[in-house]
Design an enzyme around this catalytic site. Structure first.
Site, PDB file in Angstrom:
ATOM      1  N   GLU A 121       1.131  -1.032  -0.182  1.00  0.00           N
ATOM      2  CA  GLU A 121      -0.629   0.147  -0.244  1.00  0.00           C
ATOM      3  C   GLU A 121       0.973   1.118  -0.345  1.00  0.00           C
ATOM      4  OE1 GLU A 121      -2.871   0.381   3.118  1.00  0.00           O
ATOM      5  OE2 GLU A 121      -3.849   2.352   1.945  1.00  0.00           O
ATOM      6  N   GLY A 262       3.578   2.682  10.676  1.00  0.00           N
ATOM      7  CA  GLY A 262       2.814   1.959  11.914  1.00  0.00           C
ATOM      8  C   GLY A 262       3.376   0.435  11.287  1.00  0.00           C
ATOM      9  N   ALA A 263       1.980  -0.073  10.692  1.00  0.00           N
ATOM     10  CA  ALA A 263       1.526  -1.544  10.499  1.00  0.00           C
ATOM     11  C   ALA A 263       0.916  -1.136   9.379  1.00  0.00           C
ATOM     12  CB  ALA A 263       1.059  -1.731  11.822  1.00  0.00           C
ATOM     13  N   MET A 264       0.845  -2.741   8.252  1.00  0.00           N
ATOM     14  CA  MET A 264       0.093  -2.890   7.144  1.00  0.00           C
ATOM     15  C   MET A 264      -1.219  -4.343   7.588  1.00  0.00           C
ATOM     16  SD  MET A 264      -0.816  -1.716   3.638  1.00  0.00           S
ATOM     17  CE  MET A 264      -1.790  -2.754   3.341  1.00  0.00           C
ATOM     18  N   GLU A 265      -2.468  -4.505   6.716  1.00  0.00           N
ATOM     19  CA  GLU A 265      -3.848  -5.103   6.572  1.00  0.00           C
ATOM     20  C   GLU A 265      -3.426  -5.943   5.884  1.00  0.00           C
ATOM     21  OE1 GLU A 265      -3.672  -1.534   6.217  1.00  0.00           O
ATOM     22  OE2 GLU A 265      -5.200  -1.840   5.036  1.00  0.00           O
ATOM     23  N   HIS A 298      -5.876  -1.442  14.910  1.00  0.00           N
ATOM     24  CA  HIS A 298      -6.423  -1.076  14.028  1.00  0.00           C
ATOM     25  C   HIS A 298      -6.964  -2.008  12.577  1.00  0.00           C
ATOM     26  CE1 HIS A 298      -6.216   2.369  11.580  1.00  0.00           C
ATOM     27  NE2 HIS A 298      -5.418   2.037  10.304  1.00  0.00           N
ATOM     28  N   GLU A 299      -5.114  -2.697  12.686  1.00  0.00           N
ATOM     29  CA  GLU A 299      -4.668  -3.661  11.410  1.00  0.00           C
ATOM     30  C   GLU A 299      -5.964  -4.675  11.619  1.00  0.00           C
ATOM     31  OE1 GLU A 299      -3.312  -2.348   9.402  1.00  0.00           O
ATOM     32  OE2 GLU A 299      -2.136  -1.003  11.444  1.00  0.00           O
ATOM     33  N   HIS A 302      -9.024  -3.875   9.868  1.00  0.00           N
ATOM     34  CA  HIS A 302      -9.117  -3.698   8.268  1.00  0.00           C
ATOM     35  C   HIS A 302      -9.517  -4.720   8.130  1.00  0.00           C
ATOM     36  CE1 HIS A 302      -7.271   0.434   7.124  1.00  0.00           C
ATOM     37  NE2 HIS A 302      -6.440   0.643   8.125  1.00  0.00           N
ATOM     38  N   GLU A 321      -9.745   3.966   6.324  1.00  0.00           N
ATOM     39  CA  GLU A 321      -8.945   4.458   7.368  1.00  0.00           C
ATOM     40  C   GLU A 321      -9.665   5.520   8.362  1.00  0.00           C
ATOM     41  OE1 GLU A 321      -6.526   3.585   7.863  1.00  0.00           O
ATOM     42  OE2 GLU A 321      -5.362   2.634   6.181  1.00  0.00           O
TER      43      GLU A 321
HETATM   44  N1  ARG Z   1      -3.461   0.678   5.969  1.00  0.00           N
HETATM   45  C1  ARG Z   1      -2.184   1.219   6.889  1.00  0.00           C
HETATM   46  C2  ARG Z   1      -2.462   1.182   8.096  1.00  0.00           C
HETATM   47  O1  ARG Z   1      -3.349   2.205   8.341  1.00  0.00           O
HETATM   48  C3  ARG Z   1      -1.194   2.249   6.491  1.00  0.00           C
HETATM   49  C4  ARG Z   1      -0.053   2.103   5.109  1.00  0.00           C
HETATM   50  C5  ARG Z   1       0.766   3.309   4.726  1.00  0.00           C
HETATM   51  N2  ARG Z   1       1.474   3.284   3.895  1.00  0.00           N
HETATM   52  C6  ARG Z   1       1.487   4.332   2.754  1.00  0.00           C
HETATM   53  N3  ARG Z   1       3.042   3.273   2.782  1.00  0.00           N
HETATM   54  N4  ARG Z   1       0.964   4.795   2.101  1.00  0.00           N
HETATM   55  O2  ARG Z   1      -2.884   0.944   9.108  1.00  0.00           O
HETATM   56 ZN    ZN Z   2      -5.446   1.835   8.865  1.00  0.00          ZN
END
Ligand code: ARG
Ligand code: ZN
Length: 878
Positions: A121, A262-265, A298-299, A302, A321
């Site tokens: 993402e 922070g992290a990715m779902e 949060h993740e 998602h 988001e």
């Molecule tokens: N979807 C992720 C979250 O809110 C954020 C990832 C964003 N990464 C990026 N490279 N823009 O948990």
């Molecule tokens: Zn998110």
């Protein structure tokens, strides 16, 4: 190129199934993609097929098994075009070569401390293979991952494990993962490496067994337990609160040390910045524990709000988001203290989003154009986006809100949706027209609500006159009124809550007044004593409120309001008003103010509530930050005057409260075993606030107590708080404590980040050289985003007197860093640039220096699109 929401049209082709074969080598990875494609009935028949790419090297390409004729297609590192694709289902086979070890942008496939991982993402998948890299193209993925067994014993992909085995004689092995849920490419992920695992079985509400696991760097499994526990609690909570059940046989969380955000779902395989996974009492503070719990949740959330229902295009980012932040806020409120969480969330909103909304980077929650989508992962999309969902829940009430969400889940499951789709579900379930409400997604800027109350003693009525305006933002000069829910109450002189009885035609639903026009007056009857209004209880709308309450009114609210958020707000208002006046006096050379009378009320408060709700008391007695004060003043900002005024109030408060503060310190019991829960964390917060204030009133005593706490503390929260207190007191004790810390934690990057940060925030002229020195510390590197943020963002965002030094050297230091970073990792560089977003609010001398630094960056040739986009907006005339 600028992408516009109004230009959206469906893809001309669809990809139903993707089969990937990824053979991992550190600097020479081969990716074979087989795509089952067909023309999209909703697209343009016969259109050329353009696949996205980014820095790709093409090795082979066939269409239905044959290499197309030379003139029939073309490719570059940035894309692959097939001029006249078949007009019935067809198969593409694409082989690309990528270099994970050389990928410092941390987008696509890269290596972090020897672990292969991905971040797709928003547009990272195109750095792995040529693809229709857009969120409305949903495909079923099967991924075969192959790697050397000793280097990568663990191979993880999306979905469920289908098959695994050894490749005899080669030292390599493979695993095949299959994800049955169609998903866009941005949710693809793989991980391969040597990792330690903690896991357990989670039984879902329908009785299905799910293996949930957290994977961390070898030797760190003892720091993974809290994240695993938070994950299980999140899964249960989403079942109980929203009826959402998990849908695969496994759920994996992986912590990596190099991560942009922070992290990715990613579906079934969440990848985290290790800062938001790893926790032990010795290495993580209470704030770290709270962040881990919130981000794990949060993740996970998602999976429904983002994955099962995804976004049609990136303009709809707030669809997943904003809603998911709302859900994680609710989760934390349920797991901890609701008012305390609300105060913390609103502090964040104001510090990040209000500032963004007031400056050159202001944009609507749903932007209408972008040149780099990564620059729109902002506080406005996330935090304000969450507030819009919260307002919906307030306007509709809990039942209709839940019915609307249920409808959303059932109607759009498996699809890519829009904000219009989302709002339509609530309009339908609530039987309500939300057309005007929808404007919140389109209009940028923070509304200001001016409220004036008039009490007619003889008639027994109180009339509230309301007015709203929204200041202009870039590209939006004309603003229209918003739908603003004002949760409210009236407090009588004796402190009792007066009943709310408005005229029948008043838009009052329970205790929520719906204010949706430029001006409105509402009369309340049977108001037999002079009322003090408590407006925006629980911060019911993301607006600024201008109300003419005097100190006595604020003190009444502080003492008697049934709404804890507004009790806290009353103290903030008292302090902010006093501080703003004092800043003006200091700048006019009139000297500093004496101790304000309201401090007297804090002593009783400490004594009466300190034991019962220490977390709330600690928040209430925390002074506004220098950033909060700057926001209150708004323009012509002199950070030195703000710092001086704040120090004066801090000292005055501490001096008045000294006996009570010492009592808190001396009577507090030692914790036998560390408990990361909210109650125990609240006790630590109050004790450490007391320490910090003692140091303001009696520096020697404070330094002594802090130094001894650093030595005797049994947890990182107390250690870190003591180090922060000591860091504000120049002298040998401070330097000794810093040296000791480095000796003890030199091998632990996340704990060293705290050490970098605390030094970057010292409000002294010497900090500039200190930060320069730390940039060449062996533990610091520009290639790791956590190190960069720990040192440089702490300096630029949390040390206003030194970042905005009158001589401009703070700006120049950050400008140099941005120029260096931009060549390594544009996303991190452009994020660092946003530290300048309030540059126009500075007093003229500093403004000129900030502009010079920005112009120097802009003059560099070959700047990334990311940085260029931020600079263009920041420097635009308006
Ligand atoms: N979807 C992720 C979250 O809110 C954020 C990832 C964003 N990464 C990026 N490279 N823009 O948990
Ligand atoms: Zn998110």
């Amino acid at each position: 190129p600028i992408v516009r929401l109004s230009d959206y049209r469906p893809s001309d082709y669809l990809i139903d199934a993707v089969s990937l074969d990824i053979s991992l080598y550190a600097d020479d990875t081969l990716v074979t993609a087989e795509l089952a494609m067909r023309p999209n009935p909703a697209g343009v028949a016969g259109a050329p097929l353009r696949l996205d790419g980014d820095e790709l090297e093409l090795r082979a390409f066939t269409v239905d098994g044959a290499t197309p004729a030379a003139g029939a297609w073309e490719s570059s590192p940035q894309g692959l075009t097939l001029h006249a694709p078949p007009q019935q289902p067809f198969r593409l086979r694409i082989v690309t070569r990528v270099n994970p070890a050389a990928n410092t942008k941390l987008m696509g496939l890269y290596r972090s401390s020897g672990v292969y991982c991905t971040q797709c993402e928003a547009e990272g998948f195109r750095r792995i293979t040529y693809f229709l890299d857009r969120p409305d193209v949903l495909s079923v993925y099967t991924t075969r991952i192959e790697a050397a067994k000793d280097e990568a014993p663990l191979l993880l992909g999306n979905g469920n494990l289908q098959e695994a085995g050894d490749l005899s004689g080669t030292g390599r092995h493979y695993a095949v993962w299959h994800d049955p849920f169609p998903k866009p490419a941005y949710l693809f992920a793989l991980v391969a490496g040597r990792l330690d695992t903690v896991s357990e079985t989670f039984t879902t509400m329908s009785g299905r067994k799910v293996e949930i696991a957290v994977h961390v760097e070898p030797g760190k499994a003892d720091r993974a337990g809290y994240a695993l526990d938070a994950l299980a609690r999140s899964m249960r909570w989403d079942e109980e609160t929203f009826g959402r059940e998990y849908d695969l046989d496994v759920f994996n969380v992986v912590a990596v040390s190099d991560f942009n955000m922070g992290a990715m779902e990613n579906k079934g395989l969440n990848i985290f910045n290790d800062k938001y996974v790893l926790a032990s009492p010795d290495t993580a503070t209470d704030a770290d524990y709270a962040n881990i719990e919130a981000i794990i949740a949060h993740e996970y959330f998602h999976n429904w709000t983002g994955n099962r229902i995804t976004c049609r295009d990136w303009f709809q980012l707030c669809l997943k988001e904003g809603l998911t932040v709302f859900r994680d806020h609710e989760f934390s409120a349920d797991q901890r203290s609701r008012p305390v969480r609300r105060i913390a969330d609103v502090r964040t909103l104001r510090a990040a989003q209000f500032v963004e909304d007031a400056g050159p980077l202001a944009h609507p929650v749903r932007p209408t154009q972008y040149s780099e989508i990564n620059n729109f992962y902002t506080a406005t999309v996330y935090e304000k986006g969450s507030e819009l969902v919260r307002m919906l829940s307030i306007l509709l009430g809990p039942e209709a809100f839940r019915a609307g969400l249920d409808l959303y889940f059932s109607r759009h499951d498996g699809h890519a949706a829009t904000i219009e789709d989302f709002l339509a579900c609530f309009a339908e379930a609530g039987g309500r027209n939300l057309d005007h409400f929808a404007q919140w997604y389109a209009q940028a800027g923070t509304p200001v609500v001016t409220a004036r109350g008039v009490w007619d003693e003889a008639a027994g009525t109180w009339t509230l006159h309301l007015k709203q305006t929204t200041p202009p933002t870039p590209g939006q000069t004309e603003k229209r009124p918003q739908v603003i829910p004002i949760q409210m109450g009236l407090i009588g002189a004796s402190g009792r809550e007066l009943p709310l009885q408005a005229d029948n035609d008043a838009p009052l639903q329970g205790d929520v007044l719906v204010f949706d026009r430029e001006e409105m007056s509402v009369t309340f009857r049977h108001v037999t004593e002079r009322p003090t209004p408590s407006l925006f209880r629980g911060f019911s709308a993301p607006v600024r409120c201008d109300i003419d309450l005097d100190d006595a009114d604020e003190l009444l609210l502080f003492r008697a309001d049934s709404d804890a958020f507004n009790r806290w707000q009353a103290v903030q208002n008292l302090m902010l008003k006093h501080l703003a006046k004092d800043v003006a006096a200091i700048r006019a050379g009139r000297g500093r103010a004496g101790a304000p009378a309201f401090i007297g009320a804090f002593g009783d408060f400490l004594a009466s509530e300190g034991k019962r709700d220490p977390a709330f008391v600690a928040q209430a007695l925390s002074l506004p930050t220098e950033g909060d004060i700057a926001r209150e003043i708004g323009s012509d900002i002199d950070p030195d005057a703000i710092h001086a005024a704040r120090q004066t109030l801090r000292q005055a408060m501490a001096t008045t409260l000294l006996p009570a503060l010492r009592a808190i310190r001396d009577e507090a019991e030692m914790e036998v075993k560390f408990d990361p829960g909210a109650q125990a964390a609240g006790r630590r917060a109050l004790r450490n606030l007391a320490l910090d204030l003692i140091a303001a009133a009696a520096p020697d005593e404070g330094a002594e107590r802090a130094a001894s706490q650093i030595r005797s503390a049994t947890n990182m929260t107390d250690r870190m708080a003591a180090l922060a207190t000591l860091s504000l007191l120049p002298g040998a004790r401070r330097e000794d404590a810093l040296t000791a810390w480095e000796r003890e934690f030199g091998g632990d990057p996340l704990v060293m980040d705290k050490w970098f940060g605390v030094q970057a925030m010292i409000p002294e002229a010497g900090t500039l050289d200190r930060v320069r020195r730390l940039m060449s510390h062996p533990g610091f590197t520009m290639t790791n985003p956590n190190r960069v943020r720990a040192l440089l963002s702490a300096f630029s965002l949390s040390n206003p007197t030194q970042f905005a030094r009158a001589d401009g050297q703070g700006f120049e230091l950050i400008a140099d860093a941005i120029l260096e970073l931009d060549r390594i990792n544009p996303q991190v560089a452009s994020r660092m640039l946003t530290a300048f977003r309030a540059w126009r609010t500075l007093e003229p001398g500093r403004r000129v220096r900030a502009l010079a630094a920005l112009q120097r960056i802009a003059a560099r040739t070959g700047l990334s699109v990311d940085a260029q986009d931020i600079l263009n907006r920041m420097l635009a005339a308006n």
